[in-house]
Design a protein around this motif. Structure first.
Motif, mmCIF file in Angstrom:
data_model
loop_
_atom_site.group_PDB
_atom_site.id
_atom_site.type_symbol
_atom_site.label_atom_id
_atom_site.label_comp_id
_atom_site.label_asym_id
_atom_site.label_seq_id
_atom_site.Cartn_x
_atom_site.Cartn_y
_atom_site.Cartn_z
ATOM 1 N N UNK A 188 0.785 10.072 14.380
ATOM 2 C CA UNK A 188 1.984 10.265 13.566
ATOM 3 C C UNK A 188 3.035 11.128 14.235
ATOM 4 N N UNK A 189 2.858 11.426 15.516
ATOM 5 C CA UNK A 189 3.860 12.215 16.217
ATOM 6 C C UNK A 189 3.434 12.491 17.642
ATOM 7 N N UNK A 190 4.276 13.222 18.349
ATOM 8 C CA UNK A 190 4.033 13.575 19.740
ATOM 9 C C UNK A 190 4.255 15.062 19.912
ATOM 10 N N UNK A 191 3.319 15.737 20.574
ATOM 11 C CA UNK A 191 3.509 17.137 20.927
ATOM 12 C C UNK A 191 3.746 17.216 22.423
ATOM 13 N N UNK A 192 4.853 17.859 22.781
ATOM 14 C CA UNK A 192 5.168 18.125 24.176
ATOM 15 C C UNK A 192 4.942 19.611 24.444
ATOM 16 N N UNK A 193 4.462 19.928 25.630
ATOM 17 C CA UNK A 193 4.216 21.326 25.983
ATOM 18 C C UNK A 193 4.799 21.625 27.356
ATOM 19 N N UNK A 194 6.085 22.015 27.399
ATOM 20 C CA UNK A 194 6.687 22.309 28.695
ATOM 21 C C UNK A 194 6.046 23.515 29.381
ATOM 22 N N UNK A 195 5.463 24.401 28.629
ATOM 23 C CA UNK A 195 4.794 25.567 29.207
ATOM 24 C C UNK A 195 3.585 25.120 30.015
ATOM 25 N N UNK A 196 2.837 24.187 29.468
ATOM 26 C CA UNK A 196 1.627 23.701 30.132
ATOM 27 C C UNK A 196 1.927 22.698 31.221
ATOM 28 N N UNK A 197 2.805 21.746 30.935
ATOM 29 C CA UNK A 197 2.999 20.612 31.832
ATOM 30 C C UNK A 197 4.225 20.690 32.736
ATOM 31 N N UNK A 225 7.180 17.228 18.426
ATOM 32 C CA UNK A 225 6.988 18.675 18.257
ATOM 33 C C UNK A 225 6.924 19.305 19.639
ATOM 34 N N UNK A 226 7.605 20.422 19.817
ATOM 35 C CA UNK A 226 7.580 21.086 21.114
ATOM 36 C C UNK A 226 7.886 22.564 20.978
ATOM 37 N N UNK A 227 7.586 23.272 22.021
ATOM 38 C CA UNK A 227 8.014 24.651 22.186
ATOM 39 C C UNK A 227 9.125 24.640 23.224
#
Length: 172
Positions: free
Chosen positions: A18-27, A51-53
């Motif tokens: 139901x969505x996508x989480x992006x993690x620029x800190x990790x990736x 969803x992201x930070x």
């Protein structure tokens, strides 16, 4: 960084994600990358949020996320932890401006959450706990202390996220 990321996401969405989480800190990626733009466009097609930070780098900043949200107005974006730091004014202003940008409350300070609700409206705020970094009860307490209507509190505590993730249309 997977060249097949869009295909993998589409398969996941077809299977019920139901969505996508992006993690620029990790990736370590930029919100301006072509790969992220493909993912954002796909989420817009399927009606599911991203969803992201954000972090303190040019490619993954609040401003860069706001630019991505402007480029993909049919995609809803949820910015975790109320943006960067305890009171990200740029995040609040972008949330006010953009219909498709929402702020998630975890680790946000009480006064900033209150200010966002007053300026952008309860419809733009989504409860989050950031467990195990923060305790869900502590995060919930901040929302319960807000001087808002029960209707607005219900939106923040579940109504808004349910509006964004359900029902998710399935392409194909």
């Amino acid at each position: 960084h997977d060249p097949n990321a869009a295909e993998v996401l589409e398969q996941s969405l077809r299977r019920g994600s139901s969505g996508l989480k992006l993690s620029p800190i990790t990736h370590q990626f930029s919100f301006a990358s072509k790969a992220v733009e493909k993912l954002a466009a796909l989420c817009g097609e399927y009606g599911c949020p991203v969803y992201t930070h954000v972090q303190f780098t040019p490619g993954a900043s609040t401003a860069r996320l706001a630019a991505l949200a402007r480029k993909f107005p049919k995609t809803n974006f949820i910015l975790g932890q109320m943006g960067f730091g305890p009171a990200d004014r740029e995040a609040m202003e972008a949330c006010e401006e953009l219909d498709n940008l929402f702020l998630e409350t975890s680790c946000g300070n009480y006064l900033f959450i209150e200010q966002v609700v007053k300026r952008a409206g309860a419809d733009k705020v989504i409860f989050g706990s950031e467990f195990p970094l923060s305790h869900p009860s502590a995060e919930l307490r901040k929302i319960m202390l807000l001087d808002i209507s029960d209707q607005d509190r219900e939106k923040i505590l579940g109504g808004n996220i349910m509006s964004l993730i359900g029902p998710v249309s399935r392409k194909g």
